[in-house]
Design a protein around this motif. Structure first.
Motif, PDB file in Angstrom:
ATOM      1  N   THR A  91      -3.556   6.054  -8.212  1.00  0.00           N
ATOM      2  CA  THR A  91      -2.508   6.961  -7.666  1.00  0.00           C
ATOM      3  C   THR A  91      -1.368   6.521  -7.071  1.00  0.00           C
ATOM      4  O   THR A  91      -1.436   5.172  -6.612  1.00  0.00           O
ATOM      5  CB  THR A  91      -3.376   8.159  -6.780  1.00  0.00           C
ATOM      6  OG1 THR A  91      -2.127   9.221  -6.399  1.00  0.00           O
ATOM      7  CG2 THR A  91      -3.544   7.409  -5.427  1.00  0.00           C
ATOM      8  N   ASN A 144      -2.723  11.774  -6.260  1.00  0.00           N
ATOM      9  CA  ASN A 144      -3.875  12.413  -6.723  1.00  0.00           C
ATOM     10  C   ASN A 144      -5.008  11.991  -5.666  1.00  0.00           C
ATOM     11  O   ASN A 144      -5.344  10.885  -5.426  1.00  0.00           O
ATOM     12  CB  ASN A 144      -4.291  11.557  -8.137  1.00  0.00           C
ATOM     13  CG  ASN A 144      -5.591  11.825  -8.673  1.00  0.00           C
ATOM     14  OD1 ASN A 144      -6.346  12.809  -7.914  1.00  0.00           O
ATOM     15  ND2 ASN A 144      -5.863  11.670  -9.926  1.00  0.00           N
ATOM     16  N   PRO A 145      -5.526  13.084  -4.936  1.00  0.00           N
ATOM     17  CA  PRO A 145      -6.466  12.763  -4.074  1.00  0.00           C
ATOM     18  C   PRO A 145      -7.959  12.572  -4.372  1.00  0.00           C
ATOM     19  O   PRO A 145      -8.670  12.705  -3.541  1.00  0.00           O
ATOM     20  CB  PRO A 145      -6.228  14.078  -2.881  1.00  0.00           C
ATOM     21  CG  PRO A 145      -5.931  15.268  -4.027  1.00  0.00           C
ATOM     22  CD  PRO A 145      -5.081  14.253  -5.114  1.00  0.00           C
ATOM     23  N   SER A 146      -8.182  12.562  -5.656  1.00  0.00           N
ATOM     24  CA  SER A 146      -9.437  12.566  -5.974  1.00  0.00           C
ATOM     25  C   SER A 146     -10.148  11.046  -5.603  1.00  0.00           C
ATOM     26  O   SER A 146      -9.328   9.842  -5.603  1.00  0.00           O
ATOM     27  CB  SER A 146      -9.511  12.512  -7.588  1.00  0.00           C
ATOM     28  OG  SER A 146      -9.105  13.676  -8.000  1.00  0.00           O
ATOM     29  N   ALA A 147     -11.352  10.781  -5.260  1.00  0.00           N
ATOM     30  CA  ALA A 147     -12.022   9.555  -4.916  1.00  0.00           C
ATOM     31  C   ALA A 147     -11.761   8.704  -6.143  1.00  0.00           C
ATOM     32  O   ALA A 147     -11.908   9.040  -7.149  1.00  0.00           O
ATOM     33  CB  ALA A 147     -13.379   9.826  -4.876  1.00  0.00           C
ATOM     34  N   ASN A 148     -11.746   7.518  -5.787  1.00  0.00           N
ATOM     35  CA  ASN A 148     -11.550   6.531  -6.675  1.00  0.00           C
ATOM     36  C   ASN A 148     -10.390   6.640  -7.802  1.00  0.00           C
ATOM     37  O   ASN A 148     -10.494   5.770  -8.804  1.00  0.00           O
ATOM     38  CB  ASN A 148     -13.074   6.271  -7.519  1.00  0.00           C
ATOM     39  CG  ASN A 148     -13.287   4.600  -7.801  1.00  0.00           C
ATOM     40  OD1 ASN A 148     -12.734   3.781  -6.941  1.00  0.00           O
ATOM     41  ND2 ASN A 148     -13.938   4.751  -8.815  1.00  0.00           N
ATOM     42  N   ALA A 149      -9.529   7.351  -7.619  1.00  0.00           N
ATOM     43  CA  ALA A 149      -8.437   7.617  -8.651  1.00  0.00           C
ATOM     44  C   ALA A 149      -7.283   6.354  -8.230  1.00  0.00           C
ATOM     45  O   ALA A 149      -7.072   6.297  -7.111  1.00  0.00           O
ATOM     46  CB  ALA A 149      -7.974   8.995  -8.515  1.00  0.00           C
TER      47      ALA A 149
END
Length: 277
Positions: free
Chosen positions: A213, A206-211
Motif C-alpha cells: 500500500t 489500504n489498511p489490510s494486514a500484509n497488503a
C-alpha cells in the motif's frame, strides 16, 4: 611618553617620527633629517570585557525569533559619544529576518541605538555596527552597557560553531580602541533544539494486514522547512519493504508545498525504517 588611545591604520606622514642631530642650542644641524619612521611593535588593542552571562538569547529552538542581550564593560579605555561598537558574529549563529532591527540600550532607559547590519551569503548576520551608544560625555572607564537586539532569529537547523563573537570599540574615524571575544558559540549558548511537529497523521491507503500500500504522512511543522532540505521519516521495524523499492527519494513523492507549514508526503510503497526525501 604615552601611547595614543587607539590604533591608527594605515599610518600617514604626520604619524612619523623625525630624528636629527645638532649642536647645543639647536641652531645648527650636523646630520640630515630622518623621517618616515614608525614605532614598533604595532600598538595592540586593550580589552573590552564581557560581563557574565556575556550574551543571552531568549530561545534555543531552531529558526525562531529571538532577542539577543549583550553585557559589556569598558574596562580599559573611554569611548566618545561619536565612537561606535562593531559586533562580528561567525556564520550560522544569528540570522536576519528581513526586518529593521530594534536595538535598545537597557542601561540608558532603553534608548534606541542606530544600527547597521551586514550579512553573509547564507542570510546569517556578519556584523552589527552600534552607533552613538555613549552619552554626550562619552562612556567612562568601568562603565557598563547592556544592549538588546530584536528581530533576529536562530539558525534554521542545529549547528556547532567553535569560534566566538567579537565586540570592538572604534573612534568616529574608524580606528580600533578596545576589543573582546566571547567563549566559543557552542559554549556560550545552550545547544539548539529541534522544533516539534504536530498534527501528525499516518494514513495507509489500504489498511489490510500484509497488503502492499501507499502511506500518506501529514504533519504540521512549527518552523519553516527551507528549500533544498529534506524530511526524515522513521518507521517501526514491523513495517518492511522489498529491496527493490527501498532507500531513496525515487520511491516517494516530493513535498506538496515545501514553503507551507503543512507538508504532505506520499509513499509509493510500504516504507523502509528511515526515509530521506
Amino acid at each position: 611618553m604615552k601611547n595614543i588611545g587607539w590604533i591608527k591604520d594605515p599610518l600617514t606622514a604626520s604619524d612619523s617620527f623625525t630624528i636629527k642631530s645638532g649642536l647645543s642650542g639647536g641652531v645648527y644641524f650636523i646630520d640630515g633629517i630622518s623621517s618616515s619612521i614608525s614605532a614598533t611593535p604595532t600598538l595592540l588593542p586593550d580589552a573590552l570585557s564581557y560581563i557574565a552571562p556575556e550574551i543571552t538569547r531568549t530561545s534555543d529552538t531552531v529558526d525562531v525569533k529571538i532577542d539577543l542581550t549583550i553585557y559589556l564593560k569598558f574596562s580599559s579605555n573611554t569611548l566618545s559619544s561619536d565612537g561606535y561598537l562593531l559586533m562580528t558574529i561567525p556564520d550560522d549563529v544569528v540570522y536576519d529576518m528581513g526586518e529593521d532591527l530594534t536595538v535598545t540600550l537597557l542601561t540608558n532607559n532603553s534608548a534606541s541605538i542606530a544600527t547597521v547590519k551586514a550579512l553573509y551569503s547564507s542570510g546569517a548576520i556578519n556584523t552589527l555596527r552600534f552607533n552613538s551608544v555613549c552619552s554626550a560625555s562619552g562612556c567612562a572607564v568601568d562603565s557598563l552597557l547592556n544592549i538588546k537586539v530584536e528581530w533576529v532569529k536562530n539558525p534554521p537547523s542545529q549547528t556547532t560553531v567553535t569560534t566566538g563573537i567579537t565586540m570592538a570599540s572604534y573612534t568616529s574615524a574608524g580606528y580600533l580602541i578596545d576589543q573582546g571575544t566571547t567563549a566559543t558559540v557552542e559554549n556560550l549558548f545552550s545547544a539548539l533544539e529541534i522544533a516539534p511537529v504536530s498534527n501528525v497523521i499516518i494514513d495507509p491507503e489500504n489498511p489490510s494486514a500484509n497488503a502492499d500500500t501507499n502511506y500518506d504522512v501529514i504533519f504540521t511543522a512549527d518552523t519553516t522547512i527551507p528549500q533544498n532540505s529534506y524530511v526524515v521519516i522513521t518507521a517501526p521495524t514491523s513495517i518492511t519493504v522489498s529491496t527493490a523499492n527501498s532507500g531513496g527519494a525515487a520511491a516517494f513523492d516530493t513535498c506538496s508545498n515545501i514553503f507551507a507549514s503543512t507538508v504532505t508526503i506520499a509513499a509509493a510503497s510500504a516504507q523502509v525504517e528511515e526515509l530521506l526525501l
